[in-house]
Design a protein around this motif. Structure first.
Motif, mmCIF file in Angstrom:
data_model
loop_
_atom_site.group_PDB
_atom_site.id
_atom_site.type_symbol
_atom_site.label_atom_id
_atom_site.label_comp_id
_atom_site.label_asym_id
_atom_site.label_seq_id
_atom_site.Cartn_x
_atom_site.Cartn_y
_atom_site.Cartn_z
ATOM 1 N N SER A 54 0.826 -1.214 -0.045
ATOM 2 C CA SER A 54 0.112 0.023 0.087
ATOM 3 C C SER A 54 0.822 1.355 -0.025
ATOM 4 O O SER A 54 0.347 2.377 -0.271
ATOM 5 N N GLY B 233 -0.937 -5.051 0.306
ATOM 6 C CA GLY B 233 0.062 -4.783 1.530
ATOM 7 C C GLY B 233 1.197 -5.869 0.567
ATOM 8 O O GLY B 233 0.916 -6.724 -0.103
ATOM 9 N N SER B 234 2.439 -5.652 1.188
ATOM 10 C CA SER B 234 3.529 -6.378 0.674
ATOM 11 C C SER B 234 3.290 -7.819 0.552
ATOM 12 O O SER B 234 3.592 -8.668 -0.226
ATOM 13 N N GLY B 235 3.245 -8.250 1.780
ATOM 14 C CA GLY B 235 3.054 -9.608 2.194
ATOM 15 C C GLY B 235 1.895 -10.254 1.283
ATOM 16 O O GLY B 235 2.225 -11.410 0.449
ATOM 17 N N SER C 84 7.141 -2.576 0.194
ATOM 18 C CA SER C 84 8.072 -1.666 0.623
ATOM 19 C C SER C 84 9.082 -2.192 1.694
ATOM 20 O O SER C 84 9.636 -1.667 2.864
ATOM 21 N N ARG C 85 9.581 -3.449 1.313
ATOM 22 C CA ARG C 85 10.642 -4.178 1.851
ATOM 23 C C ARG C 85 11.080 -5.119 0.893
ATOM 24 O O ARG C 85 10.575 -5.400 0.012
ATOM 25 N N GLY D 255 5.010 -3.577 7.258
ATOM 26 C CA GLY D 255 6.378 -3.366 6.946
ATOM 27 C C GLY D 255 7.098 -2.081 7.397
ATOM 28 O O GLY D 255 8.104 -2.139 7.814
ATOM 29 N N THR D 256 6.188 -1.062 7.517
ATOM 30 C CA THR D 256 6.498 0.019 8.226
ATOM 31 C C THR D 256 7.210 -0.271 9.388
ATOM 32 O O THR D 256 8.257 0.311 9.892
#
Ligand SMILES: Nc1ncnc2c1ncn2[C@@H]1O[C@H](COP(=O)(O)OP(=O)(O)OP(=O)(O)O)[C@@H](O)[C@H]1O
Ligand SMILES: Nc1ncnc2c1ncn2[C@@H]1O[C@H](COP(=O)(O)OP(=O)(O)OP(=O)(O)O)[C@@H](O)[C@H]1O
Ligand SMILES: [Mg+2]
Ligand SMILES: [Mg+2]
Ligand SMILES: O=P([O-])([O-])[O-]
Lengths: 327, 422, 459, 261, 261
Positions: free
Chosen positions: A13, A41-43, A64-65, A158-159
């Motif tokens: 996101s 979401g990244s996952g 984001s990672r 992730g943040t």
């Protein structure tokens, strides 16, 4: 399954605003259809991305990672062996607060002491005690005498991961014995550095960052942790706290002066290139200077560009579709 | 009363107390209604006061020279129209020098201005070589300033528009080149990353297709299930199981239905992700229990003597139900369906799971095209960093509520016509 | 598409067969024999026989077509393509299909692909024609077979009703399939979770902190997966919500159906129903930004310690959302109580409120219980409001002024977060979902039994 | 039209003057004036739809509950105008009880059906007083023996006739002064009917009773005065024996001799 | 117990043998055997709750609709076992019509109430035939004159008595062979009652009629045979005049002479 003639993108996101901006430009300026961008979401993105090769699976995922080894494994198991990793820029993690109060000047050590569940014994002994600090002044006499109250991302985010690594771990390392501990017993060190308080000083605040912005406005004593673009858009209402003396500004983050920033990526399934129309062109648009350059339209959206050198390297990777190693 | 004999005397003693109880009871009822309405009013005020400004959009009047060197018959589609817009801005502010300032100047108008110009030229190629006046949307930052959502007195660093930009905006305003106009784009466009170009039509169409699937499946299926369970099913373990099942499904969190949709419709049946078809199917499963339960209640309220009457003139059970019971129960079933549909229309969580939370610019044209729905659009906008999406979010909520009120209104009208007391 | 136009002649054919069946029935009756059923039933019977098999075949074809076509095309592809792994092959086929439908393709397709696309196109039209033929043959077959059965003593109505009944039963059974689907789609992931986290720890643990180490090199915090605090939070918030919604909803229903004039009722009831349709995202904002801070301020003013994401705020707003559910459904059941009963009570000299409390409400109780139950279910399952307003800290507390978390919040944050899907963190969501499902199931069984006991008493 | 016979009673408990009832536009009762004497049983007869039930419901204002129903004229109970806005309708209905055409037991136990009225009016101080009231009322209604073993069973489980007797017992339990009965025996068999008729005789000692009936025999057996309605008009009223033996109005005569219609 | 009198009829249309009815555990009809003769009116009398309605509902299987109701024994219509699983219950009910104790018009227009049966059975080919059926049925039920101007008004807007006559007309409209009437006149005034009784006389020419009544006078007036029920037992059956003049069973005699209970 039916035929697909548009690109399907999923993932973070955080990257979503940038990815969609590119997609919109791409759709407008090329004969290809506008890609579909999902915010999972990244996952969730990796889960979909790694599920296999084929039209029913997405072509690109944002993150984001960086991809994690276990995710690579899943990918490989499902036949997704050729993945192109493109780093697209940085996102600053800011600790923001209401404009109604003067900006705080925090060090990573302050942050660690204020938010860790176990902190080094204030008496100086080399052991930890349950966090005794109630106010920022308790943590550091130079800080204001207000209750510690930090709204931050939940454990799934992730943040949060990035925040733990950058801020908390950085703060922990400022204690000598902890730094040494890291070498001796990495696990224990991380346990100390990565465990946030659960007594109400740190509040899991969900993924909606706009909501946190508005909560900060209502509660001037609170600090919020989120991505730089939200600070950028709401600069009239909130301000970023200085971390280690550096203000979170566009310039400071892109110059790598600000200590809390994390890289953003997208990942391309190489097997799809050449069969799903437009993938290469989309990558080209994303990595074009007018998009991700310092003057590009993504910077406008709050993306902190890569340094020039890294950018051109990444562009090459993207152009040549250089596959990342799968171990 | 004259005669205080007998019952009157006894009753009178308690009467004051009873009337007090009566008044209290009535007042409690009235208060309850008032509380409900108060909440409604507060909610609406909050939404409307935030969102009404989104129905207007700041536009800029530009004099554009449609340069034949840039646009000619050969490249009508792909010419650099945005370049023409930029040129006209440079003309307006000839003293702007320097790369950075120029960039800021260009940012005053929307990046979609070029495609508006393109549209105009495509419609009328005779414009090439002429100088035309055209209203284009201003950038969202300008829009926010004009609408007063940004405090101009703040230090420059805390604003998205710097002092120079503000000066240009003021200059444009003075020349009458800046105007708030009815924001048609909001109602006709699909999603966009640029707030001034974003609209809800795409999401509305997506919602429409989704709800169409939901309604056309869940109403007949729900009615049929309710009729079966209430009128035909024998009382046994199996129907007990069915009943428990249905009641239980009504309580299952909507997000779990999303998980189901993901596993069954997407992974097992391989239906297209992000499509109204799948969204509609998930919402069907989600609303069915509500409709069935309400339907059964409505059927129960039809007195058995009606069934007896029909059976006794030789109607079959099926005829008795379809000719007499069902028509009488229909208003009640309608209520249930409205509630179900209202819930489906406002539902977000399960759609997140089947991929409808996506950035989709094109207006969906069928049940299998990728689409979003209104509440998901709201959810997406609500999480967007751009300030201008705040009012857009509230405005989209207003539109969603508008649909809801329309739906409810139509149904209430129907129901009032057929409501009866037995 | 051929399928699209196929319906029109098919429907026409069905209409014709309806008329034929009817006519034949009328003829059969003209000899003076009494028809078993109305002629329309014979018509419907024939039409059903004409339509249902044909539709079945069409549906089957639609379901199988991609598979069959794929199979055929792949057979004729050059070896280099044929021996690709299946997912790669899928991409190639995507190209072929895009080519065949004239959509945009990527790059310059080679001759083999072009040939395949042409092949695909021809196969498709061939298949479609074959299907049309099959459909119509079946339709005609059904028509002739069934029309021959039309005789005066033929029980057409029973046959038609059997079909309708079949449809009714099927609809009712759908609920069971849905449940099975839910259980299956949650169960496997939940079992995987229980392999990582022992069930007793999950069910009886007093600590919820899903921060387990998910990488070899990462150390989580407490990493506890005890669901008790999460469920307590759910129950606390639901209780607050019902504490607001039941009295307000029930009393509004009573007021509207027993006291309010027709005009007031006609205006207020739909207005209240709007509350039910407000998207929960909106309530979430309202709870987080308006109600939460207000309660906090009031608490401070009273000298109370109030969390900014108190259970009270989320519960109250959720209560608002549920008011119309309770009131609308109660209103319906109250209206269903016969006027006779009210008359009986009023004629004894009961006041209106006495009549309502002692006669109408007891009679309506099962229905109202049903409504309340639905409300409770919504409260427990509500997601967006609590996601925005209830916070994520799993405090084990009954204090409504503190922040708690709920099952749905955890499910959402665990699933929408950005951890890998295989970590116990995300799998925990499925375990929670499963337990949530089971809890509502048990709740429902109990309350159904209660409702049934009441109902028996009053019938 | 003017009513034939003596509308006045010597010692009136209720008096009705110029009563008109409208259902919306429908004029259901037209200018009816009549007295209801103390301790008398007044029977109201007339063809179906003539307005007997409507008029009866005026007497304890049960027509208040019918939307669109409007009453003009005056009706008094012991000299007090019952349509006076100040009048307490609850008190009125406690004094003027009613039994309906269709039995309408509450969906409660038999016991609670009877105890309901006494409870709300506070007629019993103790549980045993209440038990006593329930028993007496059921006995008076001739239902006690049939239900005494199942007082806790639901009243709705009884047969039609039993239900109606339950309703009568329920009305008696509040010991009203006037009892209005709208075809109370229409769902009863002769034995139960006879018991109710006996009960009416008994009750007359203390109470004033108005009974609507479709059975002229019943009217003749139980009432002292009879009123004959026809299409909303009160045609004739007078002592029962006189009405049935020497009716004065030709409509009354036609009706009584079965020539009507 | 064995029934006193002749349960057999010379020319039976329906025969019931060893019929038992249970509501769950409750044994509501005990071993009843009786014939119903062609073109006769059979009256069923007995105290409230004795099972008259229950037995009547067995005759067209309306008790199928009551959950927990179980019937044993045989009942035949024209020699055909009506509890045969192969039998079409719809056909049976078209042949054996029913009128209920409480009037239950459909919430439709008066016209539609009557026309419904003929429509579903296809008794009228044209609109005017249907009109004809509606008119005849209403006339036979003595309601035509009262409602002919408002056939489109809802049937539920009629008074109780009118509603019941509407229900009778509705039953007649499908011209059944047997008509079951469960206290059809309990909500009717004498004039309407008399008209219905006349109608019963008329209908007897073509139809077989079973009528449950709480009025011995009515039974005496309309029926040829009378059956006396008591607590689920069929105590006595025989020609009506004989039953009312020379009852053989003491219970019957007690009931008829009003000594009962
Ligand atoms: N609620 C109502 N609305 C409109 N008209 C009504 C209503 N109730 C009764 N009527 C009409 O008023 C007239 C008188 O009705 P009422 O019920 O008083 O007659 P009745 O003498 O009691 O008849 P029955 O002996 O059949 O009970 C009838 O014509 C009836 O159709
Ligand atoms: N649905 C039912 N469930 C259980 N018991 C019932 C049911 N219906 C009737 N009964 C019982 O069966 C017995 C016979 O009832 P039925 O209604 O046949 O009596 P009846 O002779 O018609 O009485 P009435 O003259 O009052 O109508 C009664 O004791 C009644 O309580
Ligand atoms: Mg009446
Ligand atoms: Mg009966
Ligand atoms: O959605 P995120 O992975 O960027 O938190």
């Amino acid at each position: 399954a039916t035929a697909r003639d548009y690109i399907s993108i999923v993932g973070s996101s955080t990257v979503y605003p940038f990815s969609t901006t590119v997609a919109e430009h791409f759709g407008k300026t090329t004969p290809f259809k506008t890609p579909k961008v999902e915010s999972t979401g990244s996952g969730g993105g990796f889960k979909l991305f790694c599920a296999g090769v084929g039209v029913q699976h997405p072509d690109i995922t944002n993150a984001s990672r960086a991809i994690k080894p276990s995710e690579k494994q899943t990918c490989a198991q499902n036949g997704v062996r050729e993945i192109v990793q493109v780093k697209i820029g940085y996102d600053g993690i800011v600790l923001a607060q209401s404009k109604k109060v003067p900006a705080m000047h925090l060090s990573r050590r302050d942050i660690f002491l204020a938010l860790a569940k176990e902190v080094p014994d204030p008496s100086g002994a080399e052991k930890t005690v349950p966090n005794p600090y109630k106010t920022w002044k308790d943590v550091n006499p130079q800080l204001p005498d207000v209750k510690i109250e930090v709204l931050g991302p939940p454990p799934t985010s992730g943040t949060r991961d990035a925040f733990l690594e950058l801020a908390m771990q950085g703060g922990a390392k400022s204690f000598k014995w902890l730094k040494e501990l890291k070498k001796k017993d990495k696990k224990l060190f991380k346990k100390i550095a990565h465990t946030l308080r659960e007594d109400g000083a740190y509040i899991d605040a969900g993924e909606n960052d706009n909501l946190i912005v508005q909560k900060l406005e209502a509660n001037p004593n609170a600090l919020g942790i989120f991505g730089f673009s939200y600070l950028d858009q709401n600069a009239d209402k909130i301000q970023g706290a200085f971390v280690d003396g550096v203000e979170p500004t566009f310039e400071n983050i892109s110059a790598q002066k600000y200590p809390l920033s994390r890289p953003l990526f997208f990942y391309v399934k190489k097997a799809h290139v050449g069969t799903i129309p437009g993938i290469q062109e989309y990558i080209a648009e994303f990595t074009s200077e007018k998009a991700w350059g310092p003057e590009g339209y993504l910077a406008d959206k709050g993306l902190i560009p890569l340094p020039d050198e890294e950018r051109s390297k990444m562009r090459e990777v993207a152009r040549k579709l250089e596959v990342m190693p799968m171990e | 009363m004259e005669s205080h004999s007998g019952i009157a005397a006894v009753v009178k003693k308690t009467l004051n107390r009873r009337y007090r109880a009566e008044r209290r009871f009535r007042r409690i009822g009235l208060a309850a209604v008032a509380v409900g309405l108060l909440f409604l009013a507060v909610l609406f005020t909050a939404i409307v006061s935030k969102g009404y400004t989104a129905f207007q959009q700041t536009h800029v009047l530009l004099d554009v020279y449609v340069d034949p060197d840039v646009v000619h018959v050969g490249n009508l589609d792909s010419a650099d129209y945005q370049g023409l817009i930029k040129a006209s801005l440079r003309e307006l502010f000839p003293d702007v020098k320097g790369h950075r300032d120029k960039r800021n100047l260009y940012k005053l108008v929307s990046s979609g201005a070029g495609s508006i110009l393109r549209q105009k030229v495509l419609e009328d190629t005779s414009l090439i070589g002429r100088r035309i006046q055209i209203w284009v949307p201003a950038d969202d930052d300008v829009d926010m300033v004009i609408k007063g959502h940004v405090d101009r007195s703040l230090p420059e660093s805390q604003r998205r528009l710097n002092n120079k930009s503000l000066a240009w905006v003021d200059a444009l305003k003075e020349q009458g080149r800046l105007e708030k106009r009815w924001n048609l784009t909001f109602f006709t466009a699909g999603d966009s990353r640029e707030p001034e170009l974003a609209g809800i039509w795409g999401a509305t169409v997506g919602s429409f297709y989704t709800l169409l699937i939901t309604l056309s499946l869940s109403f007949p299926l729900g009615t049929a299930a309710a009729v079966y369970l209430e009128e035909f099913a024998p009382r046994n373990r199996w129907t007990d199981l069915l009943e428990v099942n249905i009641n239980n499904l009504a309580a299952v969190p909507s997000i779990v239905f999303g998980l189901l949709g993901l596993a069954v419709f997407l992974n097992f049946f391989g239906l297209p992700r992000s499509s109204p078809l799948v969204g509609g199917l998930v919402l069907t499963l989600m609303t069915l229990p509500t409709i069935i339960i309400a339907g059964r209640a409505a059927l129960q309220s039809v007195p058995p003597s009606i069934r007896d009457a029909a059976l006794a003139v030789g109607a079959s059970k099926m005829q008795a139900v379809f000719h007499h019971v069902l028509p009488l129960a229909l208003p009640g079933m309608l209520t249930g369906t409205i509630i179900g549909m209202a819930r489906a229309l406002g539902e977000t969580a399960p759609l997140l799971m089947v991929g409808m939370v996506a950035f989709i610019v094109d207006i969906p044209r069928g049940f299998t095209d990728a689409a979003t729905a209104l509440p998901v659009q709201i959810f997406l906008w609500a999480d967007s960093p751009e300030r201008a999406f705040v009012e857009k979010t509230s405005a989209a909520i207003m539109v969603l509520l508008g649909f809801l009120i329309l739906m409810n209104g139509a149904a209430v009208f129907l129901r009032n016509r057929y409501e009866r007391r037995w | 598409m051929t399928i699209g136009v196929l319906w029109i002649p098919l429907v026409l054919l069905a209409a014709t067969s309806y008329l034929l069946g009817r006519k034949r029935a009328v003829q059969a009756a003209s000899t003076g024999v009494r028809l078993h059923s109305r002629p329309t039933y014979y018509g419907t019977y024939v039409a059903l026989w004409c339509l249902l098999p044909a539709v079945g075949v069409a549906a089957l074809w639609i379901a199988l077509e991609p598979w069959v076509l794929t199979h055929l095309i792949v057979r004729d592809l050059p070896d280099s393509y044929r021996h690709l792994p299946p997912d790669r092959l899928g991409l190639v086929l995507n190209d072929v299909k895009n080519l065949a439908t004239g959509a945009m393709v990527s790059g310059e397709p080679d001759a083999a692909l072009r040939a395949a696309a042409d092949h695909y196109r021809s196969l498709r039209s061939l298949g479609a024609s074959a299907m049309v033929v099959a459909c119509f043959s079946l339709a005609l077959l059904g028509l002739f077979w069934s029309i021959r059965r039309v005789r005066a003593d033929f029980r057409a109505r029973n046959q038609v009703e059997r079909v309708i009944r079949g449809f009714l039963i099927l609809s009712a059974t759908l609920a069971v399939f849905t449940t099975v689907g839910i259980v299956l789609s949650v169960l496997f992931e939940a079992l995987r979770f229980f392999r990582a986290v022992p069930p007793w720890e999950f069910f009886f643990g007093l600590q919820w902190s899903p921060q387990m180490a998910i990488r070899a090199d990462q150390v989580g915090s407490s990493g506890a997966f005890g669901m008790i605090p999460v469920f307590t939070g759910t129950m606390l918030i639901s209780a607050i919500a019902m504490g607001l919604a039941v009295p307000v909803g029930l009393f509004s229903a009573i007021y509207l159906s027993e006291y309010a004039s027709r005009a007031v009722r006609a205006v207020v009831k739909p207005l209240l129903e709007i509350l039910a349709g407000v998207p929960t995202v909106v309530y979430g904002f309202f709870a987080a930004l308006t109600v939460g801070p207000t309660i906090r301020h009031m608490g401070e003013w009273l000298g109370l310690e109030v969390a900014s994401e108190s259970a009270l705020a989320a519960g109250l707003v959720m209560g608002i959302m549920i008011i119309p559910f309770i009131s609308s459904l109660s209103d319906d059941v109250i209206n269903a109580v016969p006027q006779d009963l009210r008359d009986g009570s009023l004629a004894l000299g009961a006041t209106r409120s006495e009549t309502i409390r002692q006669v109408v409400l007891p009679a309506a109780l099962p229905g109202i219980m049903g409504g309340v139950l639905l409300g409770v279910s919504r409260a427990i399952g509500e997601t967006m409001i609590v996601v925005m307003a209830a916070g994520l800290s799993a405090n084990l507390t009954m204090n409504p002024l503190q922040a708690v978390t709920t099952v749905t919040v955890q499910i959402v944050t665990l699933l929408v977060g950005d951890q890998e899907f295989d970590s116990p963190k995300t799998l925990a969501a499925f375990a929670l979902g499963l337990v949530l499902f089971l809890v509502t199931l048990v709740l429902n069984v109990i309350s159904l039994a209660v409702v049934r006991r009441y109902r028996e008493q009053y019938e | 039209m003017t009513t034939v016979g003596e509308i006045r009673a010597a010692n009136p408990r209720m008096t009705c003057r110029q009563v008109n009832v409208y259902y919306g536009d429908k004029h259901a009762i037209k200018n009816v004036s009549i007295d209801i004497g103390r301790n008398e049983v007044l029977a109201m007869i007339g063809p179906s739809g003539c307005g007997k039930s409507t008029f009866l419901r005026c007497l304890n204002r049960m027509n208040d509950t019918i939307e669109g129903c409007r009453v003009t004229g005056t009706i008094t109970l012991d000299g007090q105008d019952i349509y006076d806005p100040d009048l307490d309708v609850v008190l009125l209905r406690a004094q003027v009880g009613m039994v309906f055409q269709k039995p309408n037991p509450f969906p409660k136990s038999i016991y609670d059906n009877i105890a309901y009225g006494p409870k709300i009016h506070g007629l019993a101080r103790t549980r045993s007083e209440l038990d006593q009231i329930v028993e007496t009322s059921l006995q008076k209604a001739g239902l006690w023996d049939e239900v005494k073993d199942r007082l806790k069973h639901p009243g709705t489980g009884l047969s039609g006739g039993q239900q109606q007797r339950l309703c009568i017992a329920r009305a008696i339990a509040v010991s009203p002064e006037v009892i209005l009965m709208d075809e109370p025996c229409s769902a009863l068999d002769p034995i139960a009917t006879a018991r109710i008729e006996d009960l009416i005789h008994e009750l007359r000692e203390q109470y004033t009773i108005v009974i609507v009936t479709h059975s002229m025999q019943q009217a003749a057996r139980v009432s002292q005065r009879t009123a004959f309605f026809h299409m909303g008009d009160l045609i004739e009223v007078g002592p029962t024996d006189r009405i049935f033996t020497r009716p004065r109005h030709s409509l009354t005569e036609d009706y009584i001799t079965g020539r009507f219609g």
